[in-house]
Design a protein around this motif. Structure first.
Motif, PDB file in Angstrom:
ATOM      1  N   TRP A 120      87.691   9.154  16.105  1.00 27.22           N
ATOM      2  CA  TRP A 120      88.962   9.794  15.763  1.00 27.22           C
ATOM      3  C   TRP A 120      90.090   8.913  16.306  1.00 27.22           C
ATOM      4  N   ALA A 121      91.012   8.566  15.446  1.00 24.94           N
ATOM      5  CA  ALA A 121      92.138   7.746  15.904  1.00 24.94           C
ATOM      6  C   ALA A 121      92.996   8.515  16.904  1.00 24.94           C
ATOM      7  N   ARG A 122      93.316   9.757  16.581  1.00 22.92           N
ATOM      8  CA  ARG A 122      94.108  10.605  17.479  1.00 22.92           C
ATOM      9  C   ARG A 122      93.665  12.042  17.284  1.00 22.92           C
ATOM     10  N   TYR A 123      93.705  12.828  18.339  1.00 23.61           N
ATOM     11  CA  TYR A 123      93.335  14.224  18.212  1.00 23.61           C
ATOM     12  C   TYR A 123      94.136  15.044  19.218  1.00 23.61           C
ATOM     13  N   GLY A 124      94.055  16.342  19.040  1.00 22.94           N
ATOM     14  CA  GLY A 124      94.817  17.250  19.874  1.00 22.94           C
ATOM     15  C   GLY A 124      95.853  17.989  19.046  1.00 22.94           C
ATOM     16  N   SER A 125      96.691  18.766  19.711  1.00 21.18           N
ATOM     17  CA  SER A 125      97.734  19.521  19.007  1.00 21.18           C
ATOM     18  C   SER A 125      98.907  18.607  18.685  1.00 21.18           C
ATOM     19  N   ARG A 126      99.775  19.079  17.827  1.00 18.95           N
ATOM     20  CA  ARG A 126     100.948  18.284  17.443  1.00 18.95           C
ATOM     21  C   ARG A 126     101.825  17.974  18.651  1.00 18.95           C
ATOM     22  N   GLU A 127     101.882  18.913  19.579  1.00 14.84           N
ATOM     23  CA  GLU A 127     102.731  18.718  20.743  1.00 14.84           C
ATOM     24  C   GLU A 127     102.051  17.855  21.812  1.00 14.84           C
ATOM     25  N   ASN A 128     100.745  17.732  21.719  1.00 10.71           N
ATOM     26  CA  ASN A 128     100.024  17.020  22.782  1.00 10.71           C
ATOM     27  C   ASN A 128      98.942  16.128  22.172  1.00 10.71           C
ATOM     28  N   LEU A 129      99.347  15.085  21.458  1.00 11.31           N
ATOM     29  CA  LEU A 129      98.401  14.171  20.849  1.00 11.31           C
ATOM     30  C   LEU A 129      97.780  13.265  21.907  1.00 11.31           C
ATOM     31  N   VAL A 130      96.491  13.085  21.784  1.00  8.36           N
ATOM     32  CA  VAL A 130      95.743  12.265  22.735  1.00  8.36           C
ATOM     33  C   VAL A 130      95.237  11.032  21.999  1.00  8.36           C
ATOM     34  N   GLY A 131      94.911   9.984  22.737  1.00  9.20           N
ATOM     35  CA  GLY A 131      94.437   8.740  22.135  1.00  9.20           C
ATOM     36  C   GLY A 131      93.102   8.896  21.419  1.00  9.20           C
ATOM     37  N   SER A 132      92.533   7.789  20.983  1.00  7.73           N
ATOM     38  CA  SER A 132      91.316   7.785  20.186  1.00  7.73           C
ATOM     39  C   SER A 132      90.135   8.352  20.973  1.00  7.73           C
ATOM     40  N   GLY A 133      89.154   8.842  20.224  1.00  8.49           N
ATOM     41  CA  GLY A 133      87.959   9.406  20.840  1.00  8.49           C
ATOM     42  C   GLY A 133      86.820   9.443  19.838  1.00  8.49           C
ATOM     43  N   ASP A 134      85.693   9.998  20.235  1.00 11.30           N
ATOM     44  CA  ASP A 134      84.511  10.099  19.384  1.00 11.30           C
ATOM     45  C   ASP A 134      84.071  11.544  19.283  1.00 11.30           C
ATOM     46  N   ASN A 135      83.589  11.892  18.107  1.00 10.06           N
ATOM     47  CA  ASN A 135      83.044  13.220  17.858  1.00 10.06           C
ATOM     48  C   ASN A 135      81.582  13.077  17.472  1.00 10.06           C
ATOM     49  N   VAL A 136      80.695  13.907  18.037  1.00 13.07           N
ATOM     50  CA  VAL A 136      79.278  13.881  17.678  1.00 13.07           C
ATOM     51  C   VAL A 136      79.124  14.389  16.251  1.00 13.07           C
ATOM     52  N   SER A 137      78.625  13.534  15.368  1.00 13.34           N
ATOM     53  CA  SER A 137      78.486  13.905  13.956  1.00 13.34           C
ATOM     54  C   SER A 137      77.036  14.142  13.540  1.00 13.34           C
ATOM     55  N   ARG A 138      76.100  13.715  14.378  1.00 13.34           N
ATOM     56  CA  ARG A 138      74.687  13.872  14.021  1.00 13.34           C
ATOM     57  C   ARG A 138      73.848  13.878  15.285  1.00 13.34           C
ATOM     58  N   ILE A 139      72.916  14.819  15.355  1.00 17.71           N
ATOM     59  CA  ILE A 139      71.973  14.854  16.465  1.00 17.71           C
ATOM     60  C   ILE A 139      70.641  14.297  15.969  1.00 17.71           C
ATOM     61  N   GLY A 140      70.155  13.265  16.631  1.00 12.35           N
ATOM     62  CA  GLY A 140      68.875  12.675  16.262  1.00 12.35           C
ATOM     63  C   GLY A 140      67.712  13.387  16.931  1.00 12.35           C
TER      64      GLY A 140
END
Length: 198
Positions: free
Chosen positions: A72-92
């Protein structure tokens, strides 16, 4: 009689589960060639046959044993945007292994009355173990990208039935021939075990 033993490997599984052995065996006995059958002149051919064979299924995603992440390039609320991060998209699932089918059949082939009547009767059965299926994952797990499921060996199934084939020559005179063929099959599936969750 014939027999074979095969060792198959697939890179979709982790190294510990990558290889598996699959065997096959077949045999037949032409009873009509035995001395005690010679008095039955109406029997042209009578044979008992049976076979056993194993096959493996490894039709899974090449990445089914590994976890996946979406950046994710940026995430969080509009008032409190945070830098890039990763989201778990698949469990092996590293425990994934071969789905195996054990197939059996036992049959009788016959030809009678100068081959005017012929056919076969066969009983067959297939036992599938370690069936590979997708297991749903709760939405509360946070896995929402790519589908909330995980591949797993979660079930066993049995498929069995009879096959009956009969061919007859009703009339065979001069330039006229009349054949009658009959085919009948039964089939039944049973789920022996099925895990609803891991």
């Amino acid at each position: 009689m014939g027999a074979s033993l095969r060792r198959d490997g697939s890179s979709v599984f982790i190294p510990e589960n990558r290889w598996s052995f699959f065997s096959a065996l077949s045999a037949g006995w032409i009873i009509s060639e035995e001395a005690f059958m010679q008095s039955l002149s109406f029997v042209d051919m009578l044979k008992i046959r049976g076979s056993f064979g194993q096959t493996g299924n490894q039709e899974i995603s090449p990445v089914a044993t590994t976890d996946g992440f979406t950046g994710w390039a940026r995430y969080g609320s509009r008032e409190n945007l945070v830098g890039s991060g990763d989201n778990v998209s698949r469990i092996g699932n590293e425990d994934l292994t071969w789905e195996t089918t054990n197939a059996y059949d036992l049959g009788i082939d016959f030809e009678l009355i100068n081959n005017r009547i012929s056919g076969s009767v066969v009983y067959y059965q297939q036992n599938v173990t370690d069936m590979i299926l997708n297991v749903p994952i709760a939405q509360s797990s946070g896995i929402f990208s790519g589908g909330p499921s995980i591949s797993a060996n979660i079930g066993d199934m049995k498929n069995f039935g009879f096959e009956f084939l009969l061919n007859t020559v009703v009339i065979d005179k001069n330039d006229f021939r009349w054949d009658v063929n009959f085919n009948f099959t039964t089939n039944r599936n049973e789920i022996l075990t099925l895990e609803e969750s891991l």
